[in-house]
Design a protein around this motif. Structure first.
Motif, PDB file in Angstrom:
ATOM      1  N   LEU A 193     -59.651  15.981 102.887  1.00 33.63           N
ATOM      2  CA  LEU A 193     -58.363  16.454 102.242  1.00 33.63           C
ATOM      3  C   LEU A 193     -57.815  17.239 103.291  1.00 33.63           C
ATOM      4  N   ALA A 194     -58.386  18.133 103.893  1.00 35.07           N
ATOM      5  CA  ALA A 194     -57.856  18.871 105.180  1.00 35.07           C
ATOM      6  C   ALA A 194     -57.201  18.080 106.174  1.00 35.07           C
ATOM      7  N   GLU A 195     -57.791  16.917 106.648  1.00 40.25           N
ATOM      8  CA  GLU A 195     -57.274  15.863 107.415  1.00 40.25           C
ATOM      9  C   GLU A 195     -55.837  15.290 106.871  1.00 40.25           C
ATOM     10  N   ARG A 196     -55.912  14.924 105.654  1.00 42.05           N
ATOM     11  CA  ARG A 196     -54.801  14.477 104.969  1.00 42.05           C
ATOM     12  C   ARG A 196     -53.619  15.526 105.008  1.00 42.05           C
ATOM     13  N   GLY A 197     -54.216  16.754 104.628  1.00 42.99           N
ATOM     14  CA  GLY A 197     -53.111  17.984 104.684  1.00 42.99           C
ATOM     15  C   GLY A 197     -52.415  17.977 106.018  1.00 42.99           C
ATOM     16  N   ARG A 198     -53.224  18.052 107.026  1.00 42.71           N
ATOM     17  CA  ARG A 198     -52.842  18.020 108.387  1.00 42.71           C
ATOM     18  C   ARG A 198     -51.737  17.190 108.799  1.00 42.71           C
ATOM     19  N   ILE A 199     -51.737  16.153 108.210  1.00 42.46           N
ATOM     20  CA  ILE A 199     -50.530  14.922 108.525  1.00 42.46           C
ATOM     21  C   ILE A 199     -49.818  14.781 107.300  1.00 42.46           C
ATOM     22  N   ARG A 200     -49.914  15.726 106.441  1.00 41.77           N
ATOM     23  CA  ARG A 200     -48.957  15.744 105.373  1.00 41.77           C
ATOM     24  C   ARG A 200     -48.659  14.461 104.481  1.00 41.77           C
ATOM     25  N   ARG A 201     -49.896  13.967 104.169  1.00 48.35           N
ATOM     26  CA  ARG A 201     -49.921  12.752 103.336  1.00 48.35           C
ATOM     27  C   ARG A 201     -51.116  12.822 102.197  1.00 48.35           C
ATOM     28  N   THR A 202     -50.753  12.465 101.129  1.00 51.00           N
ATOM     29  CA  THR A 202     -51.264  12.052 100.063  1.00 51.00           C
ATOM     30  C   THR A 202     -52.475  11.188 100.213  1.00 51.00           C
ATOM     31  N   THR A 203     -53.464  11.220  99.468  1.00 53.62           N
ATOM     32  CA  THR A 203     -54.290  10.050  99.328  1.00 53.62           C
ATOM     33  C   THR A 203     -54.606   9.667  97.844  1.00 53.62           C
TER      34      THR A 203
ATOM     35  N   ASN B 227     -61.845  25.910  97.708  1.00 55.28           N
ATOM     36  CA  ASN B 227     -60.915  26.123  98.642  1.00 55.28           C
ATOM     37  C   ASN B 227     -59.767  26.919  98.306  1.00 55.28           C
ATOM     38  N   LEU B 228     -59.681  27.272  96.845  1.00 56.91           N
ATOM     39  CA  LEU B 228     -58.516  27.895  96.417  1.00 56.91           C
ATOM     40  C   LEU B 228     -58.015  29.359  97.119  1.00 56.91           C
ATOM     41  N   SER B 229     -59.125  30.103  97.283  1.00 57.44           N
ATOM     42  CA  SER B 229     -58.774  31.493  97.675  1.00 57.44           C
ATOM     43  C   SER B 229     -58.200  31.366  99.442  1.00 57.44           C
ATOM     44  N   GLU B 230     -58.612  30.378 100.154  1.00 56.47           N
ATOM     45  CA  GLU B 230     -58.438  30.207 101.409  1.00 56.47           C
ATOM     46  C   GLU B 230     -56.987  29.563 101.732  1.00 56.47           C
ATOM     47  N   VAL B 231     -56.769  28.531 100.894  1.00 56.15           N
ATOM     48  CA  VAL B 231     -55.714  27.850 100.851  1.00 56.15           C
ATOM     49  C   VAL B 231     -54.534  28.162 100.229  1.00 56.15           C
ATOM     50  N   GLY B 232     -54.655  28.953  99.091  1.00 61.06           N
ATOM     51  CA  GLY B 232     -53.889  29.414  98.381  1.00 61.06           C
ATOM     52  C   GLY B 232     -53.232  28.446  97.257  1.00 61.06           C
ATOM     53  N   ALA B 233     -53.893  27.070  97.179  1.00 60.30           N
ATOM     54  CA  ALA B 233     -53.281  26.085  96.484  1.00 60.30           C
ATOM     55  C   ALA B 233     -54.606  25.116  96.099  1.00 60.30           C
ATOM     56  N   LEU B 234     -54.397  24.429  95.093  1.00 60.05           N
ATOM     57  CA  LEU B 234     -55.386  23.541  94.784  1.00 60.05           C
ATOM     58  C   LEU B 234     -55.418  22.034  95.598  1.00 60.05           C
ATOM     59  N   VAL B 235     -56.427  21.901  96.668  1.00 60.20           N
ATOM     60  CA  VAL B 235     -56.009  20.639  97.452  1.00 60.20           C
ATOM     61  C   VAL B 235     -56.240  19.648  96.729  1.00 60.20           C
ATOM     62  N   SER B 236     -56.757  19.493  95.628  1.00 53.96           N
ATOM     63  CA  SER B 236     -56.867  18.097  94.756  1.00 53.96           C
ATOM     64  C   SER B 236     -55.487  17.660  94.516  1.00 53.96           C
ATOM     65  N   SER B 237     -54.731  18.359  94.663  1.00 58.73           N
ATOM     66  CA  SER B 237     -53.170  18.096  94.567  1.00 58.73           C
ATOM     67  C   SER B 237     -52.642  16.847  95.051  1.00 58.73           C
ATOM     68  N   ILE B 238     -53.405  16.632  96.216  1.00 58.61           N
ATOM     69  CA  ILE B 238     -52.903  15.488  97.232  1.00 58.61           C
ATOM     70  C   ILE B 238     -53.523  14.184  96.856  1.00 58.61           C
ATOM     71  N   VAL B 239     -54.391  14.116  95.647  1.00 60.64           N
ATOM     72  CA  VAL B 239     -55.240  13.010  95.492  1.00 60.64           C
ATOM     73  C   VAL B 239     -54.545  12.480  94.179  1.00 60.64           C
ATOM     74  N   LEU B 240     -53.782  11.270  94.527  1.00 63.93           N
ATOM     75  CA  LEU B 240     -53.159  10.716  93.387  1.00 63.93           C
ATOM     76  C   LEU B 240     -54.026   9.378  92.909  1.00 63.93           C
ATOM     77  N   TYR B 241     -53.352   9.055  91.566  1.00 69.56           N
ATOM     78  CA  TYR B 241     -53.864   7.662  91.080  1.00 69.56           C
ATOM     79  C   TYR B 241     -53.196   6.446  91.966  1.00 69.56           C
ATOM     80  N   LEU B 242     -53.779   5.348  92.244  1.00 73.37           N
ATOM     81  CA  LEU B 242     -53.122   4.440  93.080  1.00 73.37           C
ATOM     82  C   LEU B 242     -51.886   4.125  92.358  1.00 73.37           C
ATOM     83  N   ASN B 243     -51.197   3.934  92.997  1.00 80.23           N
ATOM     84  CA  ASN B 243     -49.808   3.302  92.821  1.00 80.23           C
ATOM     85  C   ASN B 243     -49.246   4.336  91.525  1.00 80.23           C
TER      86      ASN B 243
END
Length: 130
Positions: free
Chosen positions: A21-31, A71-87
């Motif tokens: 998720l950190a890798e995806r966040g760095r390139i500003r992409r969901t998964t 990761n919430l206290s470090e990131v300041g957000a729920l990193v799982s926000s970038i994990v979406l249902y397919l399509n």
């Protein structure tokens, strides 16, 4: 055993999820759940989650919840926000349930409140990692 996995395997899944998720966040992409599942299997050697089973979908949700909470206290957000249902273009119901439990989102939010909250979490995740 944690969700049918031994502690060492579960720990590897948590770390692998955080890293991906950190890798995806760095390139500003969901998964997607499907992509995350494939990456975890390939990188950790752990068996894939079988999304045809309720218990395995719940285990993936628990994994994402643990990673997001950790990761919430470090990131300041729920990193799982970038994990979406397919399509789809939104997080799963577990994401919103966790946000309510953590008092980040008001109980029983409207659809608009959920969408705004989710978009802000995605942006904050991207901003932190990029």
């Amino acid at each position: 055993m944690i969700w049918g996995r031994d502690e060492l395997e579960w720990s590897g899944l948590v770390d692998g999820t955080s890293d991906f998720l950190a890798e995806r966040g760095r390139i500003r992409r969901t998964t997607s759940y499907t992509e995350l599942n494939s990456v975890l299997h390939r990188r950790t050697g752990a068996r894939s989650f079988d999304f045809a089973k309720d218990s395995e979908r719940a285990a993936m949700g628990a994994l994402l919840g643990e990673v997001a909470s950790r990761n919430l206290s470090e990131v300041g957000a729920l990193v799982s926000s970038i994990v979406l249902y397919l399509n789809e273009n939104d997080a799963g119901s577990g994401f919103y349930r966790l946000a309510e439990e953590l008092k980040l989102l008001t109980p029983k939010p409207t659809a608009d409140q959920r969408l705004i909250f989710w978009a802000n979490q995605v942006k904050a995740t991207y901003d932190y990692y990029s």
